[in-house]
Design an enzyme around this catalytic site. Structure first.
Site, PDB file in Angstrom:
ATOM      1  N   PHE A 117     -45.938  67.573 -50.772  1.00 51.92           N
ATOM      2  CA  PHE A 117     -44.509  67.644 -50.500  1.00 51.92           C
ATOM      3  C   PHE A 117     -43.746  67.013 -51.655  1.00 51.92           C
ATOM      4  CE2 PHE A 117     -41.352  68.354 -47.028  1.00 51.92           C
ATOM      5  CZ  PHE A 117     -41.952  69.478 -46.478  1.00 51.92           C
ATOM      6  N   GLN A 231     -27.915  63.826 -48.460  1.00 49.67           N
ATOM      7  CA  GLN A 231     -28.935  64.634 -49.127  1.00 49.67           C
ATOM      8  C   GLN A 231     -28.579  66.115 -49.125  1.00 49.67           C
ATOM      9  OE1 GLN A 231     -33.270  65.143 -47.605  1.00 49.67           O
ATOM     10  NE2 GLN A 231     -33.396  64.080 -49.570  1.00 49.67           N
ATOM     11  N   HIS A 233     -30.295  69.578 -49.777  1.00 54.72           N
ATOM     12  CA  HIS A 233     -31.603  70.219 -49.928  1.00 54.72           C
ATOM     13  C   HIS A 233     -31.427  71.365 -50.911  1.00 54.72           C
ATOM     14  CE1 HIS A 233     -35.347  72.234 -49.015  1.00 54.72           C
ATOM     15  NE2 HIS A 233     -35.701  71.271 -48.194  1.00 54.72           N
ATOM     16  N   LEU A 243     -32.367  76.691 -43.569  1.00 53.31           N
ATOM     17  CA  LEU A 243     -33.243  76.013 -44.517  1.00 53.31           C
ATOM     18  C   LEU A 243     -34.484  76.841 -44.824  1.00 53.31           C
ATOM     19  CD1 LEU A 243     -33.907  73.220 -45.944  1.00 53.31           C
ATOM     20  CD2 LEU A 243     -35.440  72.892 -44.025  1.00 53.31           C
ATOM     21  N   GLU A 246     -39.197  73.029 -47.895  1.00 57.54           N
ATOM     22  CA  GLU A 246     -39.866  72.575 -49.114  1.00 57.54           C
ATOM     23  C   GLU A 246     -41.328  73.031 -49.148  1.00 57.54           C
ATOM     24  OE1 GLU A 246     -38.283  68.869 -50.471  1.00 57.54           O
ATOM     25  OE2 GLU A 246     -40.292  68.025 -50.405  1.00 57.54           O
ATOM     26  N   ARG A 286     -35.549  65.823 -54.019  1.00 61.34           N
ATOM     27  CA  ARG A 286     -34.460  66.749 -53.689  1.00 61.34           C
ATOM     28  C   ARG A 286     -33.182  66.461 -54.455  1.00 61.34           C
ATOM     29  NH1 ARG A 286     -35.635  66.965 -47.172  1.00 61.34           N
ATOM     30  NH2 ARG A 286     -37.519  68.222 -47.419  1.00 61.34           N
ATOM     31  N   HIS A 354     -28.044  68.436 -45.900  1.00 54.34           N
ATOM     32  CA  HIS A 354     -29.238  68.473 -45.071  1.00 54.34           C
ATOM     33  C   HIS A 354     -29.468  67.210 -44.251  1.00 54.34           C
ATOM     34  CE1 HIS A 354     -33.193  69.781 -43.909  1.00 54.34           C
ATOM     35  NE2 HIS A 354     -33.805  68.814 -44.546  1.00 54.34           N
ATOM     36  N   ARG A 389     -33.922  60.448 -49.554  1.00 49.37           N
ATOM     37  CA  ARG A 389     -35.088  60.513 -48.677  1.00 49.37           C
ATOM     38  C   ARG A 389     -36.102  61.492 -49.232  1.00 49.37           C
ATOM     39  NH1 ARG A 389     -36.764  64.158 -44.229  1.00 49.37           N
ATOM     40  NH2 ARG A 389     -35.021  65.513 -44.725  1.00 49.37           N
TER      41      ARG A 389
HETATM   42  C1  LIG Z   1     -33.513  72.485 -40.844  1.00 53.41           C
HETATM   43  C2  LIG Z   1     -34.090  71.108 -40.952  1.00 53.41           C
HETATM   44  C3  LIG Z   1     -35.417  70.942 -41.315  1.00 53.41           C
HETATM   45  C4  LIG Z   1     -35.962  69.666 -41.434  1.00 53.41           C
HETATM   46  N1  LIG Z   1     -37.279  69.543 -41.787  1.00 53.41           N
HETATM   47  C5  LIG Z   1     -37.824  68.302 -41.876  1.00 53.41           C
HETATM   48  C6  LIG Z   1     -39.192  68.139 -42.230  1.00 53.41           C
HETATM   49  O1  LIG Z   1     -39.909  69.102 -42.472  1.00 53.41           O
HETATM   50  N2  LIG Z   1     -39.696  66.897 -42.287  1.00 53.41           N
HETATM   51  C7  LIG Z   1     -38.927  65.785 -42.013  1.00 53.41           C
HETATM   52  O2  LIG Z   1     -39.452  64.680 -42.064  1.00 53.41           O
HETATM   53  N3  LIG Z   1     -37.640  65.919 -41.658  1.00 53.41           N
HETATM   54  C8  LIG Z   1     -37.054  67.140 -41.593  1.00 53.41           C
HETATM   55  N4  LIG Z   1     -35.727  67.263 -41.257  1.00 53.41           N
HETATM   56  C9  LIG Z   1     -34.975  66.069 -40.839  1.00 53.41           C
HETATM   57  C10 LIG Z   1     -35.309  65.714 -39.398  1.00 53.41           C
HETATM   58  O3  LIG Z   1     -35.588  66.873 -38.676  1.00 53.41           O
HETATM   59  C11 LIG Z   1     -34.172  64.976 -38.688  1.00 53.41           C
HETATM   60  O4  LIG Z   1     -33.756  63.916 -39.465  1.00 53.41           O
HETATM   61  C12 LIG Z   1     -34.634  64.446 -37.352  1.00 53.41           C
HETATM   62  O5  LIG Z   1     -35.200  65.471 -36.578  1.00 53.41           O
HETATM   63  C13 LIG Z   1     -33.544  63.758 -36.565  1.00 53.41           C
HETATM   64  O6  LIG Z   1     -34.065  63.392 -35.299  1.00 53.41           O
HETATM   65  P1  LIG Z   1     -33.317  62.413 -34.304  1.00 53.41           P
HETATM   66  O7  LIG Z   1     -34.214  62.151 -33.171  1.00 53.41           O
HETATM   67  O8  LIG Z   1     -32.798  61.261 -35.071  1.00 53.41           O
HETATM   68  O9  LIG Z   1     -32.042  63.244 -33.840  1.00 53.41           O
HETATM   69  P2  LIG Z   1     -31.876  64.699 -33.187  1.00 53.41           P
HETATM   70  O10 LIG Z   1     -33.138  65.441 -33.047  1.00 53.41           O
HETATM   71  O11 LIG Z   1     -30.766  65.330 -33.942  1.00 53.41           O
HETATM   72  O12 LIG Z   1     -31.405  64.361 -31.728  1.00 53.41           O
HETATM   73  C14 LIG Z   1     -30.150  63.797 -31.444  1.00 53.41           C
HETATM   74  C15 LIG Z   1     -30.035  63.644 -29.952  1.00 53.41           C
HETATM   75  O13 LIG Z   1     -28.879  62.900 -29.638  1.00 53.41           O
HETATM   76  C16 LIG Z   1     -28.186  63.516 -28.603  1.00 53.41           C
HETATM   77  N5  LIG Z   1     -26.769  63.189 -28.730  1.00 53.41           N
HETATM   78  C17 LIG Z   1     -26.007  63.235 -29.851  1.00 53.41           C
HETATM   79  N6  LIG Z   1     -24.744  62.879 -29.562  1.00 53.41           N
HETATM   80  C18 LIG Z   1     -24.700  62.592 -28.241  1.00 53.41           C
HETATM   81  C19 LIG Z   1     -23.667  62.177 -27.350  1.00 53.41           C
HETATM   82  N7  LIG Z   1     -22.401  61.991 -27.747  1.00 53.41           N
HETATM   83  N8  LIG Z   1     -23.983  61.977 -26.060  1.00 53.41           N
HETATM   84  C20 LIG Z   1     -25.252  62.181 -25.620  1.00 53.41           C
HETATM   85  N9  LIG Z   1     -26.249  62.576 -26.421  1.00 53.41           N
HETATM   86  C21 LIG Z   1     -25.987  62.776 -27.709  1.00 53.41           C
HETATM   87  C22 LIG Z   1     -28.471  64.987 -28.761  1.00 53.41           C
HETATM   88  O14 LIG Z   1     -28.309  65.647 -27.538  1.00 53.41           O
HETATM   89  C23 LIG Z   1     -29.924  64.956 -29.196  1.00 53.41           C
HETATM   90  O15 LIG Z   1     -30.760  64.899 -28.086  1.00 53.41           O
HETATM   91  C24 LIG Z   1     -35.160  68.537 -41.173  1.00 53.41           C
HETATM   92  C25 LIG Z   1     -33.834  68.699 -40.821  1.00 53.41           C
HETATM   93  C26 LIG Z   1     -33.281  69.968 -40.758  1.00 53.41           C
HETATM   94  C27 LIG Z   1     -31.823  70.099 -40.494  1.00 53.41           C
END
Ligand SMILES: Cc1cc2nc3c(=O)[nH]c(=O)nc-3n(C[C@H](O)[C@H](O)[C@H](O)COP(=O)(O)OP(=O)(O)OC[C@H]3O[C@@H](n4cnc5c(N)ncnc54)[C@H](O)[C@@H]3O)c2cc1C
Ligand code: SF4
Ligand code: FES
Lengths: 580, 247
Positions: A117, A231, A233, A243, A246, A286, A354, A389
């Protein structure tokens, strides 16, 4: 008003929130835990993650090597004690997910497979084809169903943190199905609400990524850390911002300009080889790749399309078998959304917003500056990501720091008494605010979408890949005006049942606050580091800025920026070297 | 290319509408727009009160399923250009109770998912220090397809049995059960078999195969149901054939 209470309340049902909830249920079964989420947990944005999750497991790799890649990738802005804890706990967390059923891709002998990666010197990224986040989230969600102790409030939208004497004691939320306003009191609250890519017009982020938790914490008095680090991407599909992972490059894809030339060789990223070389060329970090795109654009060596300039990502030489085996989702997305087949066609791509390196300031246990308030995942900034990151560190971060924050919150909760009844009065005030400002209000001239679009354009023009003082100052003034226009927003929907216009308005108000923090933090940091590039201050300045920016909300609602030194343990700041 | 296209969209606000009714909106036609883009255009510019669920806009979160011209579709993957010259009829998913406009109540679906115990169950849990459970790529392949479900519920909206028999756990839940049954790390296939056999409706499935046809992720829930029935039938047969004394 409906009121509920629990010991630990987790806001967010993505990777971080679910991991935190399971940690509480497994480790402290007597502590009651509730997960509240504005979407059903399996809809959370973690579901979109594609490429993989990093953790040291293979011989020939070491924790120090993972730490060094992460620290140099971050341009030395991460806290090294946090990184050390992260790389140490990552392998067990990933194995735990394997034991819970995550369908990791495998070697022929049945061991978990890893892939290279960007910015990683050793292959250490675990993957489930190119739907890693999808499989991780569904595994966590399905596993969470086995714990009867985990209570859920699905499709409930948090609008405020209940604070008493500086301590967080719960939240106010709208139950979307009925529009009922609820007060949920808790001895500890963990914010796992994800990032805020939707502040920008062109992003890989889902519609729900509005930085709700960051804004809630900021309004409650907790500082936001390193918010200027956004960031880009390097490879998003024009128009949709979908997306292209990578992994397409780590499996051997090339980035080509309009002359079919692998232009990264002109930007101190190494020399082109036919097969991928770690920490080199297309496998550089990135920030550097996205910056190289802008330079190519300036040299007019990119191509012009209806949705802006682009370059080509070429994976044709990998062949159909490898594409279908290792990056099937890339093919599916291109076929469905770009009308092309990567087996035969080159993929047009451009840099796309991203990920937020910044977030709610926490210590390595996920504790924020406010007692009783914890944060983990993309919403938080521990920080292991610093100024940039590395791909595949975020998914692992959700597990390591989700579990840590859950456990720390459970310990805190088991040592505290019941929340003070006075917070319920605040909940009533909040109900009145929501009704007066939005639901019952019939005046107002502004459309939500118009203000939102103006905000997105303002932030992109000033806080994009390259920045300078004058653009940022103009943006500060514009955002201030947009805050005023927001107060004049008009809601056409006055229904209590699933009012998505109300939630869109609240999300916009969160994003406006954060846009001001991003722009304000970017203006104050008069140096260039990682993803933050100031054309008027092109050098990194360790003397002044080897420090986290900490944004506090001032009396006037504007961010006040202070600095907190970076923690260095074993890796003194050095040059970031890629491809040589 | 026509300049605009019409969408006939179901509206229902329980506080003011006696029953769901269509409302027509005219939106610009663009050949790279999907139905969801058109709905967002309506919400942003024409009528802020239209409600629907969506999030990822890349066919993976499973939020945006609706009936488009009578067929269950992910609206983020349904291009307007496939519905020329319009109008495009957009309705909430079949067989689910409507909550508001295009939003349906999915609590029952969530209950059914939980019912099939979709998590790894085994007698001996390895300590983490022992490393990963070994699983060869071939073993992974046996359940991989069934692990691709995004819970979009299009298969429920296409299934005639779901319409007739509300207690039927339904295609996605059965595929999910099969996903764990076939996973070499799991040991609870028998337990899940019992849960499913006890459940109304499952034997009513006549293999219409609508579920598999509409599935955007090629999960093939009809195949899962068929496999399940076969195992269940064999099981029943076995218990019938084995002499009493050895049971
Ligand atoms: C397209 C894409 C591909 C990616 N690929 C990778 C990868 O290959 N490897 C890697 O390491 N990272 C990757 N990332 C980054 C990574 O996926 C995210 O940083 C990570 O999934 C975020 O997870 P989280 O649990 O912090 O939040 P999220 O999964 O975004 O969850 C947020 C939660 O909070 C809740 N919430 C938000 N606001 C409120 C509110 N006001 N009231 C109640 N609930 C609320 C939502 O309902 C949700 O359940 C990628 C990101 C994207 C966009
Ligand atoms: S089986 Fe297919 S159609 Fe049914 S819910 Fe899963 S992904 Fe959707
Ligand atoms: S919006 Fe996520 S599947 Fe359509």
């Amino acid at each position: 008003m409906d009121t509920f209470s629990c010991d630990v309340l987790i806001v967010g049902g993505g990777g971080a929130g679910l991991r935190a909830a399971i940690a509480v249920a497994e480790t402290y079964p007597s502590v009651s835990v509730t997960v509240i989420s504005k979407v059903y947990p399996m809809r959370s944005h973690t579901v979109s993650a594609e490429g993989g999750a990093a953790a040291v497991i293979k011989s020939g790799d070491s924790l120090d090597a993972h730490a060094y890649d992460t620290i140099s990738g971050s341009d030395w802005l991460c806290d090294q004690d946090a990184v050390e804890a992260f790389v140490r706990e990552a392998p067990a967390e990933m194995l735990q997910l394997e034991h819970w059923g995550c369908p990791w891709s495998r070697e022929p002998d049945g061991h978990v497979a890893v892939r290279p990666f960007g910015g990683m010197k050793v292959e250490r990224t675990w993957f489930a084809a190119d739907k890693t986040g999808f499989h991780m989230l569904h595994t966590l969600f399905q596993t969470s169903l086995k714990y009867e102790g985990i209570r859920r409030h699905d499709e409930c939208f948090v609008t405020k943190l209940l604070m008493d004497d500086g301590r967080c004691q719960g939240v106010v939320a709208i139950e979307l199905a009925t529009g009922k306003i609820q007060a949920i009191t808790a001895k500890a609250v963990v914010l796992c609400t994800g990032g805020c890519g939707k502040i920008f017009p062109f992003t890989t982020n889902a519609n729900i990524k509005n930085g709700d938790g960051m804004a809630l914490a900021y309004r409650a008095g907790a500082p936001l850390k390193d918010m200027e680090f956004v960031q880009y991407h390097p490879t998003g599909l024009p128009f949709t911002g979908i997306l292209i992972t990578e992994a397409a490059r780590s499996e051997g894809g090339w980035l080509l300009n309009k002359d079919g030339y692998r232009y990264l060789q002109d930007y101190d990223l190494g020399t082109p080889e036919p097969t991928p070389v770690l920490r080199s060329m297309e496998l550089g970090p990135r920030d550097r790749l996205s910056q190289a795109f802008v330079k190519e654009q300036e040299k007019e060596r990119t191509m012009k399309g209806p949705y802006g300039d682009y370059v080509h990502l070429d994976v044709r030489h990998l062949g159909e078998r490898k594409i279908d085996g290792k990056i099937p989702f890339v093919r599916e997305l291109c076929l469905k959304y770009a009308g092309l087949d990567p087996v035969k066609d080159m993929i047009p791509v451009r840099p796309v917003v991203h990920y937020m390196m910044g977030g709610i300031h926490t210590d390595i246990h996920g504790a924020t500056a406010m007692p009783g308030l914890y944060a983990a995942g993309e919403a938080a900034c521990v920080s292991i990501n610093g100024a940039n990151r590395l791909g595949s560190n975020s998914l692992t971060e959700l597990l390591v720091f989700g579990a840590r924050a859950g456990k720390a919150a459970a310990v805190f909760a088991s040592e505290r008494g019941e929340p003070s009844p006075s917070v319920l009065a605040q909940a009533h005030d909040e109900q009145r605010r929501l009704e007066e400002q939005f639901l019952f209000k019939t005046s107002g001239k502004e459309r939500i979408a118009t203000v939102r679009q103006a905000m997105q354009e303002t932030v992109e023009q000033s806080a994009g890949i390259y920045r300078d003082a004058s653009a940022l100052q103009q943006a500060e003034a514009k955002l201030q005006r947009l805050q005023e226009r927001f107060r004049d927003v008009n809601l056409e929907d006055h229904s209590y049942t699933f009012n998505t216009e109300l939630t869109a308005a609240l999300e916009l108000s969160y994003m406006l606050d954060l846009a001001q923090v991003i722009v304000g933090s970017a203006l104050q940091r008069r140096e260039s580091r990682g993803s933050h590039q100031r054309t008027d201050h092109p050098e990194r300045n360790d003397g002044r800025f080897l420090a986290h920016s900490m944004a506090h909300r001032g009396e006037d609602g504007l961010p006040q920026i202070e600095y907190l030194p970076v923690t260095i343990t074993r890796w003194p700041p050095g040059e970031r070297v890629y491809g040589r | 290319m026509p300049p605009t296209i019409a969408l006939d969209v179901i509206r229902y606000r329980p506080e003011q509408d006696a029953e769901p009714a269509f409302q027509t909106y005219e939106v610009p036609f663009r050949d790279d727009w999907v139905v969801l883009d058109a709905l967002n255009y309506i919400k942003d510019r024409l009528d802020g009160s239209l409600s629907f669920r969506w999030s990822c806009r890349m066919g993976v979160c499973g939020s945006c399923g609706m009936m488009v011209n009578g067929k269950p579709k992910l609206t983020c993957a349904a291009f307007l250009s496939d519905y020329l010259p319009g109008p495009v009829r957009v309705e909430p998913l079949n067989y689910f109770p409507i909550m508001r406009d295009l939003i349906v109540d999915i609590t029952d679906f969530m209950r059914k998912l939980t019912k099939v115990k979709p998590w790894i169950i085994r007698d001996q849990v390895w300590p983490l220090e022992e490393g990963e459970y070994r699983q060869t790529p071939e073993q992974l392949d046996t359940y991989k397809q069934f692990s691709q479900c995004i819970n979009c519920m299009l298969c429920y909206a296409a299934c005639p049995i779901v319409g007739l028999e509300p207690e039927f756990v339904g295609p996605a839940a059965i595929a999910l059960a099969q996903r764990y049954n076939l996973d070499s790390r799991d040991e609870a296939a028998g337990e899940r078999l019992k849960i499913l056999s006890d459940h109304a409706g499952i034997w009513g499935c006549t293999f219409v195969g609508e579920c598999t046809q509409v599935c955007p992720k090629h999960v093939d829930p009809a195949g899962a149901i068929q496999q399940f029935k076969l195992t269940a039938a064999l099981d029943a047969l076995k218990s019938f054939l084995v002499p009493w004394g050895t049971r």
